[in-house]
Design a protein around this motif. Structure first.
Motif, PDB file in Angstrom:
ATOM      1  N   GLY A 133     101.641  95.321  74.863  1.00  0.00           N
ATOM      2  CA  GLY A 133     103.082  95.452  74.945  1.00  0.00           C
ATOM      3  C   GLY A 133     103.813  94.501  74.023  1.00  0.00           C
ATOM      4  O   GLY A 133     105.035  94.356  74.119  1.00  0.00           O
ATOM      5  N   HIS A 134     103.058  93.862  73.106  1.00  0.00           N
ATOM      6  CA  HIS A 134     103.658  92.906  72.184  1.00  0.00           C
ATOM      7  C   HIS A 134     103.663  93.479  70.769  1.00  0.00           C
ATOM      8  O   HIS A 134     102.786  94.257  70.405  1.00  0.00           O
ATOM      9  N   ASN A 135     104.625  93.053  69.969  1.00  0.00           N
ATOM     10  CA  ASN A 135     104.695  93.481  68.576  1.00  0.00           C
ATOM     11  C   ASN A 135     103.771  92.592  67.744  1.00  0.00           C
ATOM     12  O   ASN A 135     104.215  91.760  66.948  1.00  0.00           O
ATOM     13  N   THR A 136     102.480  92.767  67.938  1.00  0.00           N
ATOM     14  CA  THR A 136     101.457  92.007  67.225  1.00  0.00           C
ATOM     15  C   THR A 136     100.422  92.991  66.682  1.00  0.00           C
ATOM     16  O   THR A 136     100.252  94.089  67.232  1.00  0.00           O
ATOM     17  N   PRO A 137      99.703  92.614  65.623  1.00  0.00           N
ATOM     18  CA  PRO A 137      98.668  93.518  65.106  1.00  0.00           C
ATOM     19  C   PRO A 137      97.623  93.881  66.151  1.00  0.00           C
ATOM     20  O   PRO A 137      97.163  95.031  66.198  1.00  0.00           O
ATOM     21  N   GLU A 138      97.221  92.914  66.973  1.00  0.00           N
ATOM     22  CA  GLU A 138      96.197  93.203  67.972  1.00  0.00           C
ATOM     23  C   GLU A 138      96.635  94.320  68.914  1.00  0.00           C
ATOM     24  O   GLU A 138      95.842  95.192  69.285  1.00  0.00           O
ATOM     25  N   ASP A 139      97.893  94.293  69.324  1.00  0.00           N
ATOM     26  CA  ASP A 139      98.399  95.286  70.277  1.00  0.00           C
ATOM     27  C   ASP A 139      98.744  96.615  69.605  1.00  0.00           C
ATOM     28  O   ASP A 139      98.717  97.665  70.247  1.00  0.00           O
ATOM     29  N   ARG A 140      99.050  96.570  68.302  1.00  0.00           N
ATOM     30  CA  ARG A 140      99.587  97.769  67.646  1.00  0.00           C
ATOM     31  C   ARG A 140      98.546  98.564  66.858  1.00  0.00           C
ATOM     32  O   ARG A 140      98.748  99.753  66.628  1.00  0.00           O
ATOM     33  N   TYR A 165      91.776  85.303  61.735  1.00  0.00           N
ATOM     34  CA  TYR A 165      91.423  83.888  61.849  1.00  0.00           C
ATOM     35  C   TYR A 165      90.637  83.685  63.147  1.00  0.00           C
ATOM     36  O   TYR A 165      90.749  84.468  64.104  1.00  0.00           O
ATOM     37  N   ILE A 166      89.839  82.626  63.145  1.00  0.00           N
ATOM     38  CA  ILE A 166      89.010  82.281  64.301  1.00  0.00           C
ATOM     39  C   ILE A 166      89.213  80.809  64.622  1.00  0.00           C
ATOM     40  O   ILE A 166      89.188  79.955  63.719  1.00  0.00           O
ATOM     41  N   ARG A 167      89.432  80.499  65.881  1.00  0.00           N
ATOM     42  CA  ARG A 167      89.532  79.101  66.316  1.00  0.00           C
ATOM     43  C   ARG A 167      88.160  78.606  66.733  1.00  0.00           C
ATOM     44  O   ARG A 167      87.465  79.247  67.521  1.00  0.00           O
ATOM     45  N   ALA A 199      91.474  86.745  65.812  1.00  0.00           N
ATOM     46  CA  ALA A 199      92.819  87.263  66.012  1.00  0.00           C
ATOM     47  C   ALA A 199      93.415  87.551  64.642  1.00  0.00           C
ATOM     48  O   ALA A 199      92.837  87.203  63.613  1.00  0.00           O
ATOM     49  N   ASN A 200      94.575  88.190  64.649  1.00  0.00           N
ATOM     50  CA  ASN A 200      95.223  88.558  63.390  1.00  0.00           C
ATOM     51  C   ASN A 200      96.338  87.593  63.036  1.00  0.00           C
ATOM     52  O   ASN A 200      97.084  87.133  63.911  1.00  0.00           O
ATOM     53  N   SER A 203     101.228  84.473  66.086  1.00  0.00           N
ATOM     54  CA  SER A 203     100.132  83.511  66.169  1.00  0.00           C
ATOM     55  C   SER A 203     100.376  82.260  65.328  1.00  0.00           C
ATOM     56  O   SER A 203      99.918  81.169  65.684  1.00  0.00           O
ATOM     57  N   TRP A 204     101.098  82.403  64.217  1.00  0.00           N
ATOM     58  CA  TRP A 204     101.404  81.275  63.336  1.00  0.00           C
ATOM     59  C   TRP A 204     102.904  81.307  63.048  1.00  0.00           C
ATOM     60  O   TRP A 204     103.339  81.806  62.016  1.00  0.00           O
ATOM     61  N   PRO A 205     103.716  80.775  63.983  1.00  0.00           N
ATOM     62  CA  PRO A 205     105.176  80.918  63.894  1.00  0.00           C
ATOM     63  C   PRO A 205     105.728  80.419  62.559  1.00  0.00           C
ATOM     64  O   PRO A 205     105.349  79.371  62.045  1.00  0.00           O
ATOM     65  N   GLY A 206     106.634  81.218  62.027  1.00  0.00           N
ATOM     66  CA  GLY A 206     107.290  80.864  60.784  1.00  0.00           C
ATOM     67  C   GLY A 206     106.544  81.261  59.538  1.00  0.00           C
ATOM     68  O   GLY A 206     107.069  81.110  58.429  1.00  0.00           O
TER      69      GLY A 206
END
Length: 671
Positions: free
Chosen positions: A227-234, A531-533, A547-548, A553-556
């Motif tokens: 439900g988020h506007n993120t690559p993972e969700d979309r 990227y991977i943590r 994650a993408n 994930s990386w604000p700004g």
């Protein structure tokens, strides 16, 4: 007698082949995250892909909700037309944009149509005109009904299925990810269902005379729920398979299939007209995209004409062929009063920035490895029409990437940067490259010559904070003793098997593009758009990665959603992220990029480093892109070692209404 037999045989040979009856099976999978495909065993879906192709780059609507995704799949239009924003289905406009089965029944009512749905709202909210509408309530019932219908010699002609288990498993475990055991098991369960369905389909009495188009699609992806506007969700998964589908394999198209392409593909396969106004196009028989060639435009959807213009400016819609960074949208020239008039003989659409609260980008990466660029004799031409309302600006950047990469880290007040065979020693206190640099990596860093290929083309590096630094190149890494100034014994080693979890990167544990050290428990590796943590103390990657890259994930930094080239930490909590020709500043304490970036790498802000990307980064119109739409052109030389080109449209926003806009992009090369 012999002559009669020969005549009969000749007539039989000359007789036209009996046309097969076109039929369609759509297998819907709720919540099947696209990038999970290939990470767990799915032999039955793999077999379908081997007889067709599969794409994972199309995006569902920005709300990433089932109601919106299924509506786009079944109607062939985007959310701004079908009106379904969430799972309440409030605002639905199925009267103007009916489902594909209702369209079929209106034109050819003798076609046998059926839909079996595990998620009840699809049965109760969509006004199907199909012959069979089965509100199944469970995946088991959907499977049973599918086997029953396919076992009937009389039908169906079109069968749509909705399986819900991946979504339920993702929510139950809070994660839609390969590392969530229940979710991965649900994906394997879907694959088992596909196997049973395909076995029943192929066992049909008249199967040899039927031309089945098999489509597998999903409504949304997921991360922590969805439900988020993120690559993972979309990011979605769309596959086409069947006798009439070309065998293209995995990810063959830059213009990847999208949810809205499913309905027009069904209609076209049945030989029916595709109605005007649909946002999708038939994608069941795509032509293999041409390899890059001299003299041809290397960009796809370069004029914003692949799909129709969006009606809702607030909708962060998909832009086929382009990677989105903080928005970017396609609209018609007539959509807003502040847009220019449609040019004579031009297309209907143009690109705009959409989100005026921040910079937006659309970028496209072109593989140049099929072109002969040797000798440095190749030239490029970059063209675009650019314009903007007052207070806004459109810019276009061209970057060339090669195998030299950029590896960087800092230790004891010194920044160390490695590109190709050159080493730059950056004095952080003096804020400049030390005198006499760049120098040879091999001379300054004994032991790095142990890498396959020698002491050059380092991919990534970081300082672990304990007197040890790590270097990565291709599929190898080594550990370096910064005090002894040499490589520790026993290195280099393979990344795979020694950095648990990095094998989850697309393409495996190799070709790392950047490493970003926050702490021993928060080390980040970057590759492509992922990227991977990594936790050095636990010696493994954290769960639920990769994650993408995105602003979430990386604000700004969301305008750079892929291909970070290097990271350099300073002791004041500021870090610098590089791309060819530009950099951004990231605050590790605030965990966000500072405002006012990215900025150009110059002799004024990075004395001595401005030569890092000499001849690799260009801007189309450094003083243009404002005011009325104008045509711009830039000519230059292609670096002889270029492997990829990246074109980025950047929409920068200021005060005032309107936006920046762009159209007719073109990147060509010649010798």
């Amino acid at each position: 007698m012999a002559s009669s037999i020969l005549l009969a045989l000749a007539c039989a040979a000359a007789a036209p082949a009996i046309a097969k009856t076109p039929k369609v099976l759509f297998i819907g999978t709720d919540g099947f995250r696209g990038d999970v495909y290939g990470t767990t065993a799915t032999p039955n879906l793999d077999a379908l892909v081997a007889d067709g192709y599969l794409g994972r780059e199309g995006l569902t609507s920005d709300t990433a909700i089932s109601g919106s995704g299924w509506s786009s799949l079944f109607t062939g239009v985007e959310r701004d037309k079908h009106g379904v924003y969430d799972n309440s289905f409030n605002g639905k406009n199925y009267t103007a944009w009916p489902d594909v089965l209702s369209r079929i029944e209106a034109v050819v009512p003798n076609k046998r149509t059926a839909v079996a749905l595990a998620w009840a709202p699809l049965a109760t909210q969509i006004p199907w005109k199909a012959d069979t509408v089965y509100n199944a309530g469970s995946d088991a019932n959907v499977l049973s009904k599918a086997l029953e219908l396919l076992g009937d010699a009389a039908g169906p002609d079109v069968l749509l299925l909705d399986f819900n288990e991946p979504d339920e498993a993702g929510h139950a475990g809070s994660y839609f990810n390969r590392d969530a055991a229940g979710y991965a098991a649900a994906i394997r369960g879907i694959d088992d269902n596909i196997g049973k369905i395909m076995a029943r389909l192929r066992a049909r009495a008249n199967y040899v005379n039927e031309d089945w188009l098999i489509i597998v699609g999903t409504d949304h992806g997921g991360s922590i729920h969805h439900g988020h506007n993120t690559p993972e969700d979309r990011k979605t998964l769309i596959a086409f398979s069947g006798e009439s589908v070309p065998n293209l394999g995995l990810e063959p198209l830059r213009l990847a299939p999208r949810q809205v392409d499913v309905a027009p593909s069904i209609l076209a396969h049945l030989g029916l007209a595709v109605p005007a106004g649909l946002d999708g196009r038939p994608m069941h028989k795509p032509v293999r995209e041409a390899a890059p060639a001299f003299g041809a435009n290397l960009l796809v959807n370069a004029g914003a004409e692949y799909s129709l213009g969006r009606l809702d400016r607030a909708y962060d819609s998909d832009v086929p062929g382009w990677r989105k960074g903080n928005g970017g949208q396609v609209v018609s020239y007539a959509q807003y009063t502040w847009l220019p008039a449609r040019p004579s003989g031009g297309g209907e659409n143009l690109f705009i920035g959409r989100d005026t609260a921040r910079s937006n980008t659309l970028s496209q990466r072109v593989d140049l490895r099929g072109l002969d660029l040797s000798g440095g004799a190749a030239t490029f031409k970059l063209k675009a029409d650019l314009g903007a309302s007052s207070g806004h600006r459109a810019r276009v950047f061209l970057r060339f990437y090669d195998l030299r990469g950029l590896a960087s880290f800092s230790a004891a007040g010194i920044g160390h940067l490695f590109r190709g065979g050159d080493y730059y020693r950056y004095d952080i206190a003096a804020d400049r490259v030390a005198n006499g640099y760049p120098q040879s990596i091999a001379t300054n860093w004994p032991g790095l010559e142990k890498f396959a290929g020698g002491a050059r083309d380092i991919d990534a590096a970081f300082d672990a904070g304990n007197g040890k630094a790590y270097f990565f190149k291709d599929a190898q890494y080594l550990r370096y003793d910064l005090t002894a100034r040499n490589v520790d014994p026993g290195y280099p080693l393979a990344i795979s098997g020694n950095w648990a979890g990095l094998e989850k990167f697309a393409g495996g544990a190799r070709d790392i593009e950047a490493a970003f050290f926050f702490s021993r428990s928060k080390l980040y590796f970057f590759k492509g758009d992922q990227y991977i943590r990594y936790n050095l103390d636990n010696d493994r990657a954290d769960a639920y990665y990769p994650a993408n890259l995105s602003d979430s994930s990386w604000p700004g930094s969301g305008y750079w959603p892929a291909n970070w080239s290097g990271v350099l930490n300073f002791s004041n909590s500021k870090s610098y992220v590089f791309k060819p020709g530009e950099y951004l500043r990231y605050d590790r304490t605030l965990d966000r990029a500072d405002a006012g970036y990215p900025a150009t790498i110059t002799a004024g802000n990075w004395p001595g480093l401005q030569a890092l990307y000499a001849g690799s980064a260009f801007e189309l119109a450094s003083s243009g892109g404002t005011g009325a739409m104008q045509s711009y052109q830039l000519n230059g030389r292609v670096p002889a070692d270029a492997q990829w080109a990246e074109v980025e449209i950047r929409f920068e926003h200021g005060a005032g209404t309107g936006d920046a806009f762009a159209d007719k992009l073109e990147l060509t090369m010649s010798r």
